[in-house]
Design a protein around this motif. Structure first.
Motif, short mmCIF file in Angstrom:
data_model
loop_
_atom_site.label_atom_id
_atom_site.label_comp_id
_atom_site.label_asym_id
_atom_site.label_seq_id
_atom_site.Cartn_x
_atom_site.Cartn_y
_atom_site.Cartn_z
N PRO A 83 -44.54 -23.41 -49.50
CA PRO A 83 -43.54 -23.96 -50.65
C PRO A 83 -42.47 -24.07 -49.56
CG PRO A 83 -44.20 -22.33 -51.06
CD PRO A 83 -45.29 -21.31 -50.44
N GLN A 84 -41.29 -24.98 -50.29
CA GLN A 84 -39.88 -24.78 -49.52
C GLN A 84 -39.30 -23.65 -50.56
OE1 GLN A 84 -37.64 -28.32 -51.31
NE2 GLN A 84 -35.81 -28.05 -49.91
N PRO A 85 -38.71 -23.20 -50.11
CA PRO A 85 -37.80 -21.85 -50.30
C PRO A 85 -36.54 -22.65 -51.08
CG PRO A 85 -37.06 -22.67 -48.05
CD PRO A 85 -38.51 -23.48 -48.48
N ALA A 86 -36.05 -21.58 -51.79
CA ALA A 86 -35.57 -21.53 -53.04
C ALA A 86 -33.89 -21.73 -52.08
CB ALA A 86 -35.02 -20.65 -54.23
N ASP A 87 -33.87 -21.02 -50.95
CA ASP A 87 -32.66 -20.86 -50.32
C ASP A 87 -32.95 -20.62 -48.54
OD1 ASP A 87 -29.82 -20.71 -50.27
OD2 ASP A 87 -30.26 -18.38 -49.23
N LEU A 88 -32.35 -20.65 -48.00
CA LEU A 88 -33.24 -20.88 -46.48
C LEU A 88 -31.04 -20.67 -45.57
CD1 LEU A 88 -34.91 -20.32 -44.01
CD2 LEU A 88 -34.56 -22.92 -43.53
N ARG A 89 -31.24 -19.46 -44.94
CA ARG A 89 -29.73 -19.39 -44.34
C ARG A 89 -29.94 -19.08 -43.05
NH1 ARG A 89 -27.33 -14.37 -44.67
NH2 ARG A 89 -28.76 -12.42 -45.84
N TRP A 90 -28.86 -19.17 -42.38
CA TRP A 90 -28.80 -18.84 -40.69
C TRP A 90 -27.82 -17.84 -40.23
CZ3 TRP A 90 -32.83 -20.54 -37.42
CH2 TRP A 90 -33.37 -22.00 -37.72
N LEU A 91 -28.65 -16.72 -38.75
CA LEU A 91 -27.41 -15.65 -39.29
C LEU A 91 -27.50 -14.79 -37.90
CD1 LEU A 91 -29.14 -12.26 -39.40
CD2 LEU A 91 -28.36 -12.74 -41.15
N HIS A 92 -26.60 -14.61 -36.78
CA HIS A 92 -26.76 -14.24 -35.57
C HIS A 92 -26.70 -12.62 -35.54
CE1 HIS A 92 -25.36 -17.90 -34.22
NE2 HIS A 92 -26.58 -17.82 -33.25
N ASP A 93 -27.70 -11.73 -35.90
CA ASP A 93 -27.68 -10.30 -35.55
C ASP A 93 -27.61 -9.67 -34.60
OD1 ASP A 93 -29.39 -10.62 -33.23
OD2 ASP A 93 -31.62 -9.93 -34.05
N VAL A 94 -27.24 -8.21 -34.39
CA VAL A 94 -26.54 -7.57 -33.34
C VAL A 94 -26.75 -8.42 -32.26
CG1 VAL A 94 -28.46 -6.49 -33.76
CG2 VAL A 94 -25.83 -5.09 -33.30
N PHE A 95 -27.48 -8.56 -31.47
CA PHE A 95 -28.15 -9.21 -30.12
C PHE A 95 -27.82 -10.50 -30.08
CE2 PHE A 95 -31.22 -5.57 -31.18
CZ PHE A 95 -30.55 -4.72 -29.98
N ASP A 96 -27.49 -11.36 -31.15
CA ASP A 96 -26.40 -12.80 -30.93
C ASP A 96 -27.68 -13.78 -30.97
OD1 ASP A 96 -25.12 -14.30 -31.35
OD2 ASP A 96 -25.04 -14.96 -29.02
N ASN A 97 -29.72 -12.71 -31.31
CA ASN A 97 -30.60 -13.75 -31.56
C ASN A 97 -30.22 -14.81 -32.80
OD1 ASN A 97 -31.59 -12.98 -29.63
ND2 ASN A 97 -32.19 -10.75 -31.24
N SER A 98 -30.74 -16.19 -32.76
CA SER A 98 -30.25 -16.65 -34.38
C SER A 98 -31.51 -16.43 -35.55
CB SER A 98 -30.72 -18.33 -33.35
OG SER A 98 -30.30 -18.85 -34.76
N LEU A 124 -43.44 -14.15 -53.59
CA LEU A 124 -42.76 -13.88 -51.60
C LEU A 124 -42.01 -13.57 -52.14
CD1 LEU A 124 -44.06 -17.71 -50.18
CD2 LEU A 124 -45.64 -15.89 -50.37
N GLY A 125 -40.88 -12.23 -51.02
CA GLY A 125 -40.23 -11.59 -51.09
C GLY A 125 -39.46 -12.19 -49.66
N GLU A 126 -38.52 -12.26 -49.00
CA GLU A 126 -37.87 -12.57 -48.34
C GLU A 126 -38.30 -12.42 -47.28
OE1 GLU A 126 -33.03 -11.97 -47.80
OE2 GLU A 126 -34.60 -10.33 -46.54
N HIS A 127 -38.08 -13.55 -46.15
CA HIS A 127 -38.86 -13.35 -45.28
C HIS A 127 -38.03 -14.39 -43.98
CE1 HIS A 127 -42.62 -13.93 -46.91
NE2 HIS A 127 -43.24 -13.41 -45.78
N ARG A 128 -37.98 -13.62 -42.23
CA ARG A 128 -36.84 -13.52 -41.43
C ARG A 128 -37.66 -14.41 -40.25
NH1 ARG A 128 -32.16 -9.28 -41.14
NH2 ARG A 128 -32.00 -9.45 -43.85
N MET A 129 -37.25 -15.03 -40.01
CA MET A 129 -37.90 -16.00 -38.64
C MET A 129 -36.78 -16.04 -37.76
SD MET A 129 -38.74 -19.62 -41.78
CE MET A 129 -37.60 -18.03 -42.66
N MET A 130 -37.57 -15.59 -36.35
CA MET A 130 -37.32 -15.69 -35.39
C MET A 130 -37.76 -16.88 -34.18
SD MET A 130 -35.48 -12.05 -33.67
CE MET A 130 -34.24 -11.08 -35.00
N PHE A 131 -37.13 -18.03 -34.65
CA PHE A 131 -38.12 -19.27 -33.62
C PHE A 131 -37.28 -19.87 -32.63
CE2 PHE A 131 -40.95 -19.94 -37.90
CZ PHE A 131 -41.72 -18.60 -37.61
N ARG A 132 -35.60 -19.98 -33.07
CA ARG A 132 -35.39 -20.91 -32.42
C ARG A 132 -34.61 -20.61 -30.83
NH1 ARG A 132 -31.52 -24.48 -34.42
NH2 ARG A 132 -29.27 -24.78 -32.92
#
Length: 301
Positions: free
Chosen positions: A54-69, A28-36
Motif C-alpha cells: 500500500p501507498q506509504p503515509a510518508d516517503l523520504r530520502w537521505l544519504h547514509d554515512v557511506f553516501d548511499n541513497s 507495518l513498521g518503518e521500511h528502508r530501501m537501497m534500490f537507487r
C-alpha cells in the motif's frame, strides 16, 4: 594488468520487485530501501520510478554515512501484502579489459598506504571476524619469494574463490562467516564477497562490501551467475586506481556487468531492503524477490 583498455556504453533498465505476503492483516513498521544505483563517472541515472503498495503515509530520502541513497517509508494502514516495485534506467560505461594505473609503490605487495589516506581507510582495514579470519587461506595466494604483484594477487584470489567454491543462491537474510564458507565449500555471492573482503583485510589491504545488480548478457547463462536477484561483490582500495571492483562469484575484475547500489564496511550496512511488521510472527507467509536487468535492445537477464 597489461593490455589495451576497452570501454563500452550500455543503456540498461533494472526492475526490482519485492513482495511480502501475510495470512491476516498486519501493521507495518518503518521500511528502508537501497534500490537507487550510485551515480558516478561510469554510471548515470536516466530515470527512476518507485511504486509501493500500500501507498506509504510518508516517503523520504537521505544519504547514509557511506553516501548511499536510502529511501525510508512509513505506513498507517494494515495490509495482507506489501510490494516494492523499483524501476531504474541508467547509462553504464563498462571497461572490458581495465588497465589500472597503480602508483609505483603499490604495484607490488606488500605496500603501505599513504599517511594522509590511512585515517579515512581505518573502517576498510578493520577485520570484523578476528576469531574467524581467513588469514592462512589468503596467505596461500602469496608468492614464496615474499614479493607478489598486487593485481596478480587479487586476480588470483578472485579466480580462486570462483574455482574452489560452489555457488548457491540464497534469498534468506544473513551472511555466512568466512570460516563457515571455507568449511562448507559453498555460499552465495554475499558470502564470497565477505570471504574475499576479510581475506584481503587480513593481508593489510583496505576493502569494502558492494551491493547491487548484475547484467547477464544473452548467451552467458550459466557462466555468469547472480542474475534474477540482487548481487554482491567487493572493492579494494589501491593507490593510483582508487576503489577497484572484484566479483569472486563470477571472476570479474572491474565493473563489467556490475551496477553498484550501495557500499559499506559490512554486509549488514548495505541491505537492499529491511523493515518490520506489527502482528503475530505466524502471520508472515513469505517473500518473493524478482530482479530483471534489460538492455536497450530488449534482452533480459
Amino acid at each position: 594488468m597489461n593490455g589495451t583498455t576497452r570501454s563500452s556504453m550500455r543503456l540498461l533498465t533494472v526492475r526490482h520487485v519485492t513482495t511480502y505476503r501475510y495470512s491476516k492483516p498486519v501493521g507495518l513498521g518503518e521500511h528502508r530501501m537501497m534500490f537507487r544505483p550510485r551515480e558516478s563517472h561510469d554510471l548515470r541515472l536516466v530515470k527512476t520510478k518507485l511504486d509501493i503498495a500500500p501507498q506509504p503515509a510518508d516517503l523520504r530520502w537521505l544519504h547514509d554515512v557511506f553516501d548511499n541513497s536510502v529511501a525510508i517509508a512509513t505506513f498507517d494502514d494494515t495490509t495482507l501484502e506489501l510490494r516494492f516495485d523499483s524501476t531504474v534506467t541508467l547509462e553504464h560505461l563498462e571497461t572490458a579489459l581495465p588497465d589500472y594505473k597503480l602508483e609505483v609503490g603499490a604495484q607490488t605487495y606488500p605496500f603501505q598506504y599513504p599517511e594522509d589516506e590511512r585515517p579515512d581507510l581505518l573502517g576498510a582495514l578493520m577485520c570484523r571476524y578476528p576469531g574467524d579470519a581467513p588469514g592462512p587461506w589468503a596467505a596461500g595466494f602469496l608468492s614464496p619469494s615474499g614479493s607478489t604483484g598486487t593485481m596478480s594477487l587479487l586476480q588470483s584470489m578472485t579466480r580462486g574463490i570462483k574455482e574452489q567454491f560452489t555457488y548457491v543462491r540464497r534469498n534468506e537474510k544473513g551472511v555466512q562467516s568466512p570460516g563457515e564458507t571455507l568449511q562448507r565449500g559453498q555460499g552465495s555471492c554475499r558470502d564470497f564477497a565477505l570471504l574475499m573482503m576479510e581475506a584481503v583485510r587480513s593481508l593489510g589491504l583496505a576493502a569494502r562490501f558492494v551491493s547491487g545488480y548484475i547484467f547477464v548478457p544473452d548467451g552467458q547463462h550459466p557462466a555468469t551467475v547472480g542474475g534474477g536477484a540482487t548481487h554482491a561483490w567487493m572493492q579494494v582500495y589501491l593507490p593510483g586506481a582508487g576503489w577497484v571492483d572484484f566479483d569472486p562469484t563470477n571472476n570479474i575484475v572491474g565493473n563489467r556487468n556490475l551496477i553498484r547500489v550501495a557500499v559499506a564496511w559490512d554486509p549488514q550496512q548495505a541491505l537492499p531492503l529491511w523493515g518490520s511488521f506489527i502482528g503475530s510472527t505466524s502471520s508472515f507467509c513469505g517473500m518473493e524477490v524478482e530482479v530483471n536487468v534489460t538492455e536497450d535492445n530488449g534482452s533480459a537477464s
